[in-house]
Design an enzyme around this catalytic site. Structure first.
Site, short mmCIF file in Angstrom:
data_model
loop_
_atom_site.label_atom_id
_atom_site.label_comp_id
_atom_site.label_asym_id
_atom_site.label_seq_id
_atom_site.Cartn_x
_atom_site.Cartn_y
_atom_site.Cartn_z
N GLY A 10 65.52 68.59 11.26
CA GLY A 10 65.27 69.25 12.52
C GLY A 10 64.67 68.28 13.51
N GLN A 66 60.29 65.32 21.00
CA GLN A 66 60.24 64.18 20.07
C GLN A 66 61.06 62.99 20.56
OE1 GLN A 66 61.05 66.84 16.42
NE2 GLN A 66 59.93 65.09 15.62
N CYS A 85 57.50 65.09 9.32
CA CYS A 85 57.99 65.15 10.69
C CYS A 85 58.44 63.75 11.09
CB CYS A 85 56.88 65.65 11.62
SG CYS A 85 57.36 65.74 13.35
N LEU A 86 59.61 63.63 11.71
CA LEU A 86 60.11 62.31 12.10
C LEU A 86 59.15 61.61 13.04
CD1 LEU A 86 63.94 62.96 12.54
CD2 LEU A 86 62.68 62.25 10.51
N HIS A 144 56.80 72.37 18.03
CA HIS A 144 56.90 71.18 18.88
C HIS A 144 57.00 71.57 20.36
CE1 HIS A 144 57.14 67.70 16.25
NE2 HIS A 144 58.01 68.30 15.46
N HIS A 157 58.56 75.09 12.42
CA HIS A 157 58.09 73.72 12.64
C HIS A 157 58.61 73.19 13.99
CE1 HIS A 157 57.35 69.41 11.16
NE2 HIS A 157 58.07 69.25 12.25
N GLU A 158 59.91 73.37 14.24
CA GLU A 158 60.49 72.85 15.49
C GLU A 158 59.99 73.63 16.70
OE1 GLU A 158 61.74 70.06 15.26
OE2 GLU A 158 62.04 70.12 13.10
NI NI Z 1 58.48 67.65 13.57
#
Ligand code: NI
Length: 174
Positions: free
Chosen positions: A52, A57, A97-98, A143, A139-140
């Site tokens: 995701g 991000q 998380c990236l 953000h 989670h997304e």
């Molecule tokens: Ni993330």
């Protein structure tokens, strides 16, 4: 509308970048720039083996995220201006998380939720998400509200992640 966004210049943002803490703005028009932005998001996500990714991000403070729990493009879904409801049950899943590389911890979230959003054609859809899909969506969506999974750690998780976060703060600050 969004032609000022230079998609070619976007890149993955890392904790503690301030953009990750901003509340993102709703998308008012799904134009060619938004389509190009989403394409770039898929590239960034697959290159990093993620499931995701949210627009903040890659440095764009707009309410867009993408999810593919299998990690395959054909299973992927784009969520524009998402709204979550019917959060039910509890699930504890290890998350990463990236934007927070090298840090993973269990996070407690709802086990299921309903998400209503627009797709890239501007059509509204409703998804009943459960298990991994529900975790990813929550989670997304976080953000888009300037929240990261590290804000939701238990005391034990916070202690376990402290060293990794400090390292990222040194690497990516300023
Ligand atoms: Ni993330």
């Amino acid at each position: 509308m969004y032609e000022k966004i230079d998609v070619a210049k976007l890149h993955l943002e890392h904790y503690p970048a301030p953009i990750l803490r901003k509340v993102a703005e709703p998308v008012v028009e799904i134009d060619d720039t938004i389509a190009a932005l989403v394409d770039l998001m898929w590239d960034v996500m697959f290159e990093a083996d993620g499931v995701g990714l949210a627009a903040p991000q890659v440095g764009v403070s707009l309410r867009i995220f993408i999810v593919s729990v299998t990690g395959r493009r054909e299973d992927g879904q784009v969520f524009i201006n998402p709204e979550l409801s019917n959060l039910q049950g509890v699930s504890e899943t290890e998350e990463g998380c990236l934007s927070v590389p090298g840090v993973r911890s269990k996070v407690r979230r709802a086990g299921a939720c309903t998400v209503k959003a627009l797709d890239l054609d501007g059509n509204t859809f409703v998804l009943e998400a459960a298990d991994l899909s529900a975790t990813a969506v929550q989670h997304e969506n976080d953000h888009l509200d300037g929240k990261l999974f590290i804000d939701r750690l238990t005391t034990v998780g916070r202690i376990a992640c402290r060293r990794g976060l400090k390292q990222l703060e040194r690497e990516y600050s300023g």
